[in-house]
Design a protein around this motif. Structure first.
Motif, PDB file in Angstrom:
ATOM      1  N   MET A 186     -11.434   8.774   5.278  1.00 19.81           N
ATOM      2  CA  MET A 186     -10.845   9.491   4.152  1.00 19.81           C
ATOM      3  C   MET A 186      -9.918   8.536   3.399  1.00 19.81           C
ATOM      4  O   MET A 186      -8.992   7.974   3.975  1.00 19.81           O
ATOM      5  N   MET A 187     -10.202   8.310   2.083  1.00 20.23           N
ATOM      6  CA  MET A 187      -9.364   7.454   1.263  1.00 20.23           C
ATOM      7  C   MET A 187      -8.003   8.111   1.066  1.00 20.23           C
ATOM      8  O   MET A 187      -7.835   9.315   1.267  1.00 20.23           O
ATOM      9  N   LEU A 188      -6.992   7.300   0.676  1.00 20.30           N
ATOM     10  CA  LEU A 188      -5.623   7.800   0.597  1.00 20.30           C
ATOM     11  C   LEU A 188      -5.507   8.970  -0.375  1.00 20.30           C
ATOM     12  O   LEU A 188      -4.854   9.981  -0.063  1.00 20.30           O
ATOM     13  N   ASP A 189      -6.119   8.870  -1.571  1.00 18.00           N
ATOM     14  CA  ASP A 189      -6.029   9.979  -2.529  1.00 18.00           C
ATOM     15  C   ASP A 189      -6.657  11.244  -1.948  1.00 18.00           C
ATOM     16  O   ASP A 189      -6.121  12.352  -2.097  1.00 18.00           O
ATOM     17  N   GLU A 190      -7.778  11.080  -1.293  1.00 15.94           N
ATOM     18  CA  GLU A 190      -8.439  12.224  -0.671  1.00 15.94           C
ATOM     19  C   GLU A 190      -7.578  12.788   0.461  1.00 15.94           C
ATOM     20  O   GLU A 190      -7.471  14.009   0.637  1.00 15.94           O
ATOM     21  N   LEU A 191      -6.961  11.886   1.215  1.00 21.18           N
ATOM     22  CA  LEU A 191      -6.074  12.312   2.297  1.00 21.18           C
ATOM     23  C   LEU A 191      -4.905  13.125   1.743  1.00 21.18           C
ATOM     24  O   LEU A 191      -4.539  14.168   2.302  1.00 21.18           O
ATOM     25  N   ARG A 192      -4.325  12.679   0.646  1.00 19.20           N
ATOM     26  CA  ARG A 192      -3.196  13.403   0.057  1.00 19.20           C
ATOM     27  C   ARG A 192      -3.634  14.773  -0.446  1.00 19.20           C
ATOM     28  O   ARG A 192      -2.899  15.764  -0.292  1.00 19.20           O
ATOM     29  N   ARG A 193      -4.802  14.861  -1.031  1.00 17.62           N
ATOM     30  CA  ARG A 193      -5.296  16.174  -1.490  1.00 17.62           C
ATOM     31  C   ARG A 193      -5.534  17.100  -0.308  1.00 17.62           C
ATOM     32  O   ARG A 193      -5.198  18.292  -0.350  1.00 17.62           O
ATOM     33  N   ALA A 194      -6.101  16.553   0.755  1.00 16.74           N
ATOM     34  CA  ALA A 194      -6.348  17.370   1.947  1.00 16.74           C
ATOM     35  C   ALA A 194      -5.043  17.854   2.562  1.00 16.74           C
ATOM     36  O   ALA A 194      -4.923  19.001   3.004  1.00 16.74           O
ATOM     37  N   ALA A 195      -4.041  16.970   2.589  1.00 18.00           N
ATOM     38  CA  ALA A 195      -2.744  17.355   3.144  1.00 18.00           C
ATOM     39  C   ALA A 195      -2.091  18.443   2.302  1.00 18.00           C
ATOM     40  O   ALA A 195      -1.598  19.453   2.822  1.00 18.00           O
TER      41      ALA A 195
ATOM     42  N   GLY B  61      -0.701  22.583   3.023  1.00 17.92           N
ATOM     43  CA  GLY B  61       0.732  22.838   2.996  1.00 17.92           C
ATOM     44  C   GLY B  61       1.572  21.697   3.522  1.00 17.92           C
ATOM     45  O   GLY B  61       2.737  21.900   3.884  1.00 17.92           O
ATOM     46  N   ILE B  62       1.028  20.479   3.557  1.00 17.70           N
ATOM     47  CA  ILE B  62       1.754  19.304   4.042  1.00 17.70           C
ATOM     48  C   ILE B  62       2.271  18.536   2.830  1.00 17.70           C
ATOM     49  O   ILE B  62       1.499  18.151   1.952  1.00 17.70           O
ATOM     50  N   ALA B  63       3.584  18.321   2.782  1.00 14.47           N
ATOM     51  CA  ALA B  63       4.169  17.610   1.649  1.00 14.47           C
ATOM     52  C   ALA B  63       3.763  16.145   1.672  1.00 14.47           C
ATOM     53  O   ALA B  63       3.873  15.477   2.702  1.00 14.47           O
ATOM     54  N   THR B  64       3.306  15.635   0.539  1.00 11.24           N
ATOM     55  CA  THR B  64       2.961  14.216   0.428  1.00 11.24           C
ATOM     56  C   THR B  64       4.133  13.392  -0.094  1.00 11.24           C
ATOM     57  O   THR B  64       4.071  12.168  -0.105  1.00 11.24           O
ATOM     58  N   SER B  65       5.181  14.083  -0.545  1.00  9.18           N
ATOM     59  CA  SER B  65       6.435  13.439  -0.932  1.00  9.18           C
ATOM     60  C   SER B  65       7.529  14.491  -0.845  1.00  9.18           C
ATOM     61  O   SER B  65       7.256  15.691  -0.831  1.00  9.18           O
ATOM     62  N   PHE B  66       8.771  14.043  -0.751  1.00  8.79           N
ATOM     63  CA  PHE B  66       9.894  14.983  -0.724  1.00  8.79           C
ATOM     64  C   PHE B  66      11.156  14.243  -1.139  1.00  8.79           C
ATOM     65  O   PHE B  66      11.198  13.010  -1.176  1.00  8.79           O
TER      66      PHE B  66
ATOM     67  N   GLU C 143       0.814   7.179   4.960  1.00 11.68           N
ATOM     68  CA  GLU C 143      -0.541   7.587   5.332  1.00 11.68           C
ATOM     69  C   GLU C 143      -0.625   7.950   6.811  1.00 11.68           C
ATOM     70  O   GLU C 143      -1.251   8.942   7.191  1.00 11.68           O
ATOM     71  N   VAL C 144       0.029   7.157   7.659  1.00  7.01           N
ATOM     72  CA  VAL C 144      -0.057   7.408   9.095  1.00  7.01           C
ATOM     73  C   VAL C 144       0.556   8.762   9.444  1.00  7.01           C
ATOM     74  O   VAL C 144       0.069   9.468  10.338  1.00  7.01           O
ATOM     75  N   THR C 145       1.608   9.148   8.732  1.00  6.83           N
ATOM     76  CA  THR C 145       2.229  10.460   8.977  1.00  6.83           C
ATOM     77  C   THR C 145       1.298  11.582   8.548  1.00  6.83           C
ATOM     78  O   THR C 145       1.124  12.577   9.273  1.00  6.83           O
ATOM     79  N   LEU C 146       0.705  11.445   7.375  1.00  4.69           N
ATOM     80  CA  LEU C 146      -0.204  12.492   6.888  1.00  4.69           C
ATOM     81  C   LEU C 146      -1.379  12.679   7.850  1.00  4.69           C
ATOM     82  O   LEU C 146      -1.773  13.817   8.148  1.00  4.69           O
ATOM     83  N   ARG C 147      -1.927  11.576   8.340  1.00 10.01           N
ATOM     84  CA  ARG C 147      -3.062  11.694   9.266  1.00 10.01           C
ATOM     85  C   ARG C 147      -2.629  12.364  10.568  1.00 10.01           C
ATOM     86  O   ARG C 147      -3.341  13.212  11.113  1.00 10.01           O
TER      87      ARG C 147
END
Length: 682
Positions: free
Chosen positions: A1-10, A14-19, A31-35
């Protein structure tokens, strides 16, 4: 899963990609946290024709986003905000599959036609929608949480914020207990105190001092039992009575210690209680009462079996033989049968706790006990064992960096997976709320922002490397309102720290009291908030268990102690900051006409600060018992373990002498008179 795709999936889960942290610093989640968080959450379940649960609110259509009706008593409602603060796993606009007949089975067992739109005219309760092809739990919840008539009609009340373990009387076995709680309300109720806001009474390991790291939030700690009030003592044999009297003398001797020795208290109380439990066979009526309580109390036998397993295999269930690491295993039930007496003992302890808490009187204002619900539970305890299938593996809960914790915090607590909670019809959440409200007139929810989102930290990562995970706030708030109505218990939300925009407004719409501290209340321009500008729907206080007492803060002794134990640096920025904070608070009290110009005596500042809170519009005002007796030491210094005796400091004044103490009487008069005056103006 590419990073952009990973962020969309997250984001879709309901997983924040930034805060942004409380200090305004922006973080892009690695990326490692999102995965890791996606892996812990697991695959998303396919939509079902019959969802496990639907939560519907009375007075709101399934598609409405408007505010609930305005409650009386002077506080204004806010419309629940759209967007991320709203969230239901299964919206109340759900209908059974087209053409399939269905009906509602009410909580009472009565059957009713399914309304055209949920909830229709259904009364609040835990109901079921049933049809040929499936069934769904239907929670019908009121628009908002319960408020007692006194507050609903514009009144106010003040009470104590009490660390119960510290409230010792001459009848205590070295630790404050439920008998002392009854005594506190009875003796200070005559001075005008309307409630006691307690530390969590959750079940915990005997060696655990923190009330916020419990084994279970559904059951209580036997250390709080008043042993002398146990009915089975009347059936002791003469020899047993002699031994009990020896234990009684030893227990009372613990009052000579200047620290609460939980291990010593446990050893004495456990032996005495086992003596009393052995006498239950001589009291058939008590045996029958215990059997009825066990039958009516969800998970009690499972909890008692867990305690028996700990006696044999140790505290941490994760190190037990594999056959006992899951409550559903047949070996667990077989163990319970083999150790029936031990299981019976631990169930009996919970029955005693329930009875003694139920016997604590309410106050003339119709208030009384306000319990505290910890944000989580220990990973080695009962709740983690019992609910393990609903928890996120490899994740703990904490907080991102903030001005008071620049590196963030990892609380080491397990995290529920939102989807798994919903799949189980939110059973763990409902059971926990119900237990916290039992025999109470209110419940304070620690870190109430967790109903909206929690900060997850992958195992081995630093706190700043975590991210927020969204929870279904609509569903959780609906269940909270339903249980609040059932118990007749108000709800206070501890909303300190990093509070997402819109959360306080949403909680106000739900009838949840905000938690406002004089230390922290400022206007947007940085000025300290005047008394008249506090919200009405609030519990106002000066400090908490994690912050300095008034005496410790204004004398400087608290900061001196922090320097002594290495938590703060002598002559550092913190000292200058505290000097400025002290000066600004005193200026505020002088401007309010509550403190004489240049007056800096601790007793005068205590009186002025609580006089200030009394003139706010806040529904409830809580005074700490430490402030009442001008104690310099706070109960807890966050981030310390061995440096000081956290959660183990008794009050320097025994309960028997508290109501006669002139400092307590002065403070009670200030609060009672001040709140009468402010009520008449509201």
């Amino acid at each position: 899963m590419m990073l952009d795709e990973l962020r969309r999936a997250a984001a879709a889960r309901g997983i924040a990609t930034s805060f942004t942290d409380a200090g305004g610093r922006h973080y892009e989640v690695a990326e490692v946290t999102l995965r890791a968080v996606l892996d812990a959450i697991g695959p998303q379940a396919e939509p079902a024709d019959w969802p496990p649960i639907v939560v519907a609110r009375t007075g709101r259509s399934p598609r409405s986003t408007g505010a609930p009706p305005a409650p009386s008593g002077g506080h204004e409602p806010y419309p629940p905000p759209a967007g991320p603060l709203r969230g239901s796993r299964y919206p109340s606009g759900w209908r059974p599959p087209a053409g399939e007949p269905a009906e509602v089975v009410l909580e009472s067992g009565e059957r009713r036609p399914l309304p055209a739109d949920l909830p229709g005219d259904l009364e609040p309760g835990w109901h079921r929608v049933v049809g040929r092809g499936g069934a769904t739990v239907l929670v019908v919840a009121p628009d908002r949480c319960h408020l007692p008539p006194l507050l609903e009609q514009g009144g106010r009340a003040w009470g104590w914020a009490a660390q119960l373990y510290a409230v010792r009387s001459r009848a205590s076995w070295g630790i404050g207990d439920l008998g002392d709680l009854a005594g506190l309300l009875a003796t200070t109720g005559r001075l005008g105190a309307g409630f006691a806001l307690l530390n969590p009474l959750h079940a915990a390991s005997p060696d655990e001092s923190s009330p916020y790291n419990p084994s279970s939030r559904m059951f209580r700690n036997p250390l709080y039992l008043r042993v002398g009030a146990v009915p089975e003592l009347a059936a002791l044999t003469p020899g047993e009575r002699d031994r009990f009297e020896e234990l009684d003398r030893s227990g009372l001797g613990l009052l000579d210690h200047d620290r609460i020795d939980r291990a010593a208290v446990y050893r004495l109380k456990d032996e005495a209680l086992r003596l009393a439990h052995g006498a239950t066979a001589r009291l058939p009526g008590r045996q029958a009462g215990l059997a009825a309580y066990r039958a009516a109390t969800d998970k009690l036998d499972q909890f008692a079996t867990f305690c028996a397993l700990q006696q044999v295999h140790g505290k941490d269930w994760r190190g037990w033989p594999a056959a006992y690491r899951h409550p559903a295993r047949a070996e667990v039930a077989a163990f319970g049968e083999r150790h029936r007496d031990e299981v019976d003992y631990h169930a009996w302890l919970q029955w005693l706790l329930d009875q003694q808490l139920a016997a604590v009187p309410s106050t003339p204002d119709g208030l009384g006990v306000l319990n505290d619900l910890a944000i989580g539970f220990a990973p080695d305890g009962f709740d983690a064992w019992s609910f393990q299938d609903d928890l996120a593996p490899g994740m703990t809960v904490g907080a991102p960096p903030a001005p008071l914790g620049p590196h963030g915090q990892d609380w080491g607590l397990p995290a529920f997976v939102p989807d798994r909670l919903a799949t189980g019809a939110y059973g763990p959440f409902a059971q926990t709320i119900r237990a916290g409200m039992a025999h109470a007139t209110g419940l304070r929810i620690d870190h109430v922002m967790g109903l909206f989102r929690l900060f997850w930290i992958p195992e081995g990562a630093e706190p700043a490397q975590g991210t927020y995970v969204r929870y279904p706030a609509d569903d959780l708030l609906g269940i909270l309102a339903r249980e609040s109505l059932r118990a007749g218990a108000l709800v206070v939300g501890e909303d300190l720290g990093t509070v997402e925009q819109g959360v306080r407004e949403r909680l106000a719409a739900e009838g949840v009291l905000s938690y406002r501290l004089a230390w922290f209340e400022h206007e947007d321009d940085g000025r300290r908030r005047r008394a008249a500008d506090y919200p009405r729907l609030a519990l106002a206080a000066t400090t908490t268990h994690d912050l300095p007492t008034v005496a410790g803060f204004f004398s400087g002794s608290d900061l001196d102690h922090l320097c002594d134990i290495g938590v703060a640096a002598t002559g550092g920025d913190e000292q200058a900051d505290q000097e400025e904070q002290r000066a600004s608070l005193c200026r505020l009290l002088e401007d309010e006409g509550l403190l004489g110009a240049g007056e800096r005596e601790v007793g005068a500042i205590v009186a002025a600060l609580y006089g200030f809170l009394a003139r706010t519009p806040a529904m409830l005002v809580a005074a700490t018992l430490e402030d009442a007796v001008q104690a310099p030491d706070r109960p807890n210094v966050p981030g310390t373990i061995d440096e000081r005796p956290n959660w183990s400091l008794p009050l320097p004044v025994q309960l028997d002498d508290l109501a006669a103490d002139p400092r307590v009487r002065r403070l009670a008069a200030i609060l009672s008179n001040g709140m009468k005056g402010s009520t008449s103006r509201s």
